[in-house]
Design a protein around this motif. Structure first.
Motif, PDB file in Angstrom:
ATOM      1  N   GLN A 193       0.854  -1.199   0.000  1.00  0.00           N
ATOM      2  CA  GLN A 193       0.000   0.000   0.000  1.00  0.00           C
ATOM      3  C   GLN A 193       0.887   1.246   0.000  1.00  0.00           C
ATOM      4  OE1 GLN A 193      -3.006   0.510   3.130  1.00  0.00           O
ATOM      5  NE2 GLN A 193      -4.263   1.606   1.639  1.00  0.00           N
ATOM      6  N   PHE A 194       0.571   2.179  -0.870  1.00  0.00           N
ATOM      7  CA  PHE A 194       1.390   3.388  -1.014  1.00  0.00           C
ATOM      8  C   PHE A 194       1.282   4.217   0.272  1.00  0.00           C
ATOM      9  CE2 PHE A 194       2.572   7.584  -2.664  1.00  0.00           C
ATOM     10  CZ  PHE A 194       3.703   7.252  -3.383  1.00  0.00           C
ATOM     11  N   PRO A 195       2.428   4.685   0.808  1.00  0.00           N
ATOM     12  CA  PRO A 195       2.405   5.303   2.141  1.00  0.00           C
ATOM     13  C   PRO A 195       1.867   6.732   2.202  1.00  0.00           C
ATOM     14  CG  PRO A 195       4.648   5.121   1.333  1.00  0.00           C
ATOM     15  CD  PRO A 195       3.788   4.458   0.304  1.00  0.00           C
ATOM     16  N   GLU A 196       0.891   7.035   1.341  1.00  0.00           N
ATOM     17  CA  GLU A 196       0.088   8.256   1.499  1.00  0.00           C
ATOM     18  C   GLU A 196      -1.168   7.931   2.298  1.00  0.00           C
ATOM     19  OE1 GLU A 196      -1.055   9.241  -2.553  1.00  0.00           O
ATOM     20  OE2 GLU A 196      -2.085   7.333  -2.777  1.00  0.00           O
ATOM     21  N   LYS A 197      -1.529   6.639   2.385  1.00  0.00           N
ATOM     22  CA  LYS A 197      -2.758   6.198   3.060  1.00  0.00           C
ATOM     23  C   LYS A 197      -2.476   5.976   4.549  1.00  0.00           C
ATOM     24  CE  LYS A 197      -4.767   6.086  -1.004  1.00  0.00           C
ATOM     25  NZ  LYS A 197      -4.636   5.029  -1.958  1.00  0.00           N
ATOM     26  N   VAL A 333      10.273   0.259   0.708  1.00  0.00           N
ATOM     27  CA  VAL A 333       9.874   1.527   1.348  1.00  0.00           C
ATOM     28  C   VAL A 333      10.766   2.665   0.860  1.00  0.00           C
ATOM     29  CG1 VAL A 333       9.890   2.749   3.565  1.00  0.00           C
ATOM     30  CG2 VAL A 333       8.892   0.455   3.424  1.00  0.00           C
ATOM     31  N   GLU A 334      12.071   2.446   0.842  1.00  0.00           N
ATOM     32  CA  GLU A 334      12.984   3.511   0.427  1.00  0.00           C
ATOM     33  C   GLU A 334      12.718   3.942  -1.005  1.00  0.00           C
ATOM     34  OE1 GLU A 334      14.629   5.793   1.907  1.00  0.00           O
ATOM     35  OE2 GLU A 334      13.746   4.675   3.550  1.00  0.00           O
ATOM     36  N   HIS A 335      12.452   2.951  -1.894  1.00  0.00           N
ATOM     37  CA  HIS A 335      12.250   3.299  -3.300  1.00  0.00           C
ATOM     38  C   HIS A 335      10.960   4.086  -3.522  1.00  0.00           C
ATOM     39  CE1 HIS A 335      15.046  -0.268  -4.400  1.00  0.00           C
ATOM     40  NE2 HIS A 335      15.680   0.743  -3.861  1.00  0.00           N
ATOM     41  N   VAL A 336       9.872   3.741  -2.789  1.00  0.00           N
ATOM     42  CA  VAL A 336       8.626   4.488  -3.042  1.00  0.00           C
ATOM     43  C   VAL A 336       8.675   5.898  -2.454  1.00  0.00           C
ATOM     44  CG1 VAL A 336       7.091   2.494  -3.267  1.00  0.00           C
ATOM     45  CG2 VAL A 336       7.315   3.591  -1.059  1.00  0.00           C
ATOM     46  N   ARG A 337       9.561   6.086  -1.465  1.00  0.00           N
ATOM     47  CA  ARG A 337       9.635   7.435  -0.881  1.00  0.00           C
ATOM     48  C   ARG A 337      10.592   8.306  -1.691  1.00  0.00           C
ATOM     49  NH1 ARG A 337       9.404   6.898   5.545  1.00  0.00           N
ATOM     50  NH2 ARG A 337      11.287   5.685   5.261  1.00  0.00           N
ATOM     51  N   SER A 338      10.241   8.429  -2.975  1.00  0.00           N
ATOM     52  CA  SER A 338      11.089   9.168  -3.907  1.00  0.00           C
ATOM     53  C   SER A 338      10.797  10.661  -3.790  1.00  0.00           C
ATOM     54  CB  SER A 338      10.736   8.717  -5.314  1.00  0.00           C
ATOM     55  OG  SER A 338       9.387   9.070  -5.534  1.00  0.00           O
ATOM     56  N   GLU A 340       8.863  12.471  -5.614  1.00  0.00           N
ATOM     57  CA  GLU A 340       7.432  12.772  -5.772  1.00  0.00           C
ATOM     58  C   GLU A 340       6.710  12.593  -4.445  1.00  0.00           C
ATOM     59  OE1 GLU A 340       3.394  13.011  -6.603  1.00  0.00           O
ATOM     60  OE2 GLU A 340       4.322  11.295  -5.609  1.00  0.00           O
ATOM     61  N   TYR A 341       7.036  11.535  -3.713  1.00  0.00           N
ATOM     62  CA  TYR A 341       6.373  11.259  -2.436  1.00  0.00           C
ATOM     63  C   TYR A 341       6.653  12.389  -1.438  1.00  0.00           C
ATOM     64  CZ  TYR A 341       5.153   8.957   1.940  1.00  0.00           C
ATOM     65  OH  TYR A 341       4.593   8.662   3.157  1.00  0.00           O
ATOM     66  N   ARG A 342       7.915  12.807  -1.392  1.00  0.00           N
ATOM     67  CA  ARG A 342       8.275  13.884  -0.447  1.00  0.00           C
ATOM     68  C   ARG A 342       7.509  15.161  -0.766  1.00  0.00           C
ATOM     69  NH1 ARG A 342      13.550  11.819  -0.834  1.00  0.00           N
ATOM     70  NH2 ARG A 342      13.771  10.258   0.799  1.00  0.00           N
ATOM     71  N   LYS A 343       7.357  15.436  -2.074  1.00  0.00           N
ATOM     72  CA  LYS A 343       6.620  16.651  -2.470  1.00  0.00           C
ATOM     73  C   LYS A 343       5.192  16.590  -1.949  1.00  0.00           C
ATOM     74  CE  LYS A 343       8.381  17.093  -6.869  1.00  0.00           C
ATOM     75  NZ  LYS A 343       8.006  16.876  -8.230  1.00  0.00           N
ATOM     76  N   TRP A 344       4.561  15.396  -2.053  1.00  0.00           N
ATOM     77  CA  TRP A 344       3.179  15.241  -1.578  1.00  0.00           C
ATOM     78  C   TRP A 344       3.093  15.453  -0.060  1.00  0.00           C
ATOM     79  CZ3 TRP A 344      -1.699  15.670  -2.071  1.00  0.00           C
ATOM     80  CH2 TRP A 344      -2.541  15.106  -1.109  1.00  0.00           C
ATOM     81  N   ILE A 345       4.049  14.862   0.658  1.00  0.00           N
ATOM     82  CA  ILE A 345       4.027  14.978   2.122  1.00  0.00           C
ATOM     83  C   ILE A 345       4.161  16.459   2.523  1.00  0.00           C
ATOM     84  CG2 ILE A 345       5.316  14.367   4.237  1.00  0.00           C
ATOM     85  CD1 ILE A 345       3.637  12.033   3.091  1.00  0.00           C
ATOM     86  N   ASP A 346       5.061  17.165   1.869  1.00  0.00           N
ATOM     87  CA  ASP A 346       5.221  18.600   2.187  1.00  0.00           C
ATOM     88  C   ASP A 346       3.933  19.356   1.868  1.00  0.00           C
ATOM     89  OD1 ASP A 346       7.752  18.099   2.941  1.00  0.00           O
ATOM     90  OD2 ASP A 346       8.709  18.880   1.120  1.00  0.00           O
TER      91      ASP A 346
END
Ligand code: NAD
Ligand code: DAU
Length: 353
Positions: A193-197, A333-338, A340-346
């Motif tokens: 599951q993508f870690p935005e959820k 986990v490390e690969h999906v937190r690229s 793009e992911y960091r931009k979403w979290i911010d």
């Protein structure tokens, strides 16, 4: 041969891996590989002749028609979607495009393909549309759970786009006779599951020593189902569901968000203890999601009584497996937190305070 859309995402990849590992036959897996699609989810299928991956957009109707003509699927399982409610609030356009226009294009292609089939191949063909319980809107604390006859009342751009896609599927059956099935499922959790959820986000933030951001008062209720149980429900509907019908899939596992987060903290305290104190010390209440639905609950009696489906996992076993999976797969986990992911979290959490 079956054709799966969105099979590099969370639920689609679990479905494809289960399907080919149990020898149910070949799969052509059609996925655009958006931020949520990940070929690494399918690593276990590498080299398996039963898995063909095609990078393509479901909005491209000509491409969908060509793929159907080439692979001659006996079933189409439609998972591809934009799936995250918070993203639909900050940018609804992609949700309208993929979930509504994309489903329309896929239905058009499927209708043309199905009309060209003959005899038993035409009779046996199925188009199964994977949808959500969010189309039914929000429940009060004492309302009965969603049944298949609950009126649609979607509240977010995501759920409105899924509701529109459900209506298109219904119309293609009613008007043209396309043999469709629709499933409306509750909140899934589990591997990939993508870690935005909520659940993977909380596991990973906890391990990183970051805040665990609970929206509003944390009293919103969701009905949680382990992803493997969702996949077994879909397989059962595909096998024996009545054409044109919809089936709700749920785990009878209603939980308040704050209780979910405390459960994750308890499991992490046991499986990967912090140097001092509980992970629960990292919980922070943040600004609520606009239009946040208060409660979802599924009444699964139709799929249970008509098709004999029940979930295999309990809340405790499913959550434990999920936390263990995220602990055991640090490279994924490390690969999906690229980037793009960091931009979403911010973007999503920077302004919640
Ligand atoms: P996800 O976001 O993890 O994966 C979606 C997949 O679709 C990704 O691989 C992405 O690349 C692909 N995709 C997106 N746009 C595409 C396009 N235009 N063309 C081709 N592929 C495209 O989603 P998920 O959580 O696995 O959900 C899968 C389906 O199940 C969705 O339809 C969702 O609405 C539904 N659903 C999800 C849940 C849940 O809890 N996650 C519950 C009920 C129903
Ligand atoms: O009900 C099925 C739906 O479940 C699916 O159709 C969607 O694709 C899927 O994303 C999920 O939607 P939710 O909005 O319920 O899931 P999410 O994991 O985003 O949030 C679950 C709950 O947790 C919700 O009440 C919002 C809350 N939440 C979420 C996040 C990301 C928080 O409190 N903090 C967070 O950081």
């Amino acid at each position: 041969m079956i054709l799966v859309t969105g099979g590099a995402g969370f639920i689609g990849s679990n479905f494809v891996l289960d399907w080919i590992s149990t020898g149910l036959g070949p799969v052509v897996n059609v996925d655009k590989l958006t931020y949520a699609g990940n070929r690494e989810n399918l690593a276990a299928a590498d080299g398996n002749p039963d898995h063909v991956f095609v990078q393509a957009d479901i909005c491209d109707q000509d491409r969908m028609s060509a793929l159907m003509a080439e692979y001659r699927p006996s079933r189409i399982l439609h998972f591809a979607a934009e799936s995250h409610v918070d993203r639909s609030i900050s940018g609804p356009g992609e949700f309208i495009r993929t979930n509504i226009d994309g489903t329309f294009s896929l239905l058009q292609a499927a209708l043309g393909y199905w009309r060209g089939l003959e005899g038993k191949a035409q009779d046996d063909f199925r188009f199964l549309h994977v949808s959500t319980d969010e189309v039914y809107g929000s429940l009060g604390p004492d309302d009965p759970a969603f049944s298949e006859t609950t009126p649609y009342a979607p509240n977010s751009p995501y759920s409105a786009s899924k509701a529109a896609s459900d209506h298109l599927v219904r119309a293609y059956h009613h008007t043209y006779g396309l043999p469709t099935l629709t499933t409306n499922c509750s909140n899934n959790y589990g591997p990939f599951q993508f870690p935005e959820k909520l659940i993977p986000l909380m596991i990973l933030n906890a391990l990183d020593g970051k805040a665990l951001p609970v929206y509003g008062d944390g009293q919103n209720v969701r009905d949680w189902l382990y992803v493997g149980d969702h996949c077994s429900g879909i397989r059962r509907v595909l096998e024996a569901g009545r054409v044109g019908e919809t089936y709700n899939i749920g785990g009878k596992n209603e939980l308040k968000n704050l209780d979910v987060v405390h459960t994750i903290c308890r499991l992490l305290d046991e499986m990967r203890p912090r140097a001092s104190g509980s992970y629960a010390g990292q919980i922070e209440f943040v600004r609520d999601r606009p239009g946040h639905d208060r409660r979802y609950a599924i009444d699964p009696r139709k799929i249970e009584s008509e098709l004999g489906w029940t979930p295999a996992e309990t809340f405790e076993t499913g959550f434990r497996k999920t936390v263990a999976w995220f602990l055991e797969n640090p490279a994924w986990v490390e690969h999906v937190r690229s980037g793009e992911y960091r931009k979403w979290i911010d973007h999503n959490y920077g302004s919640r305070g």
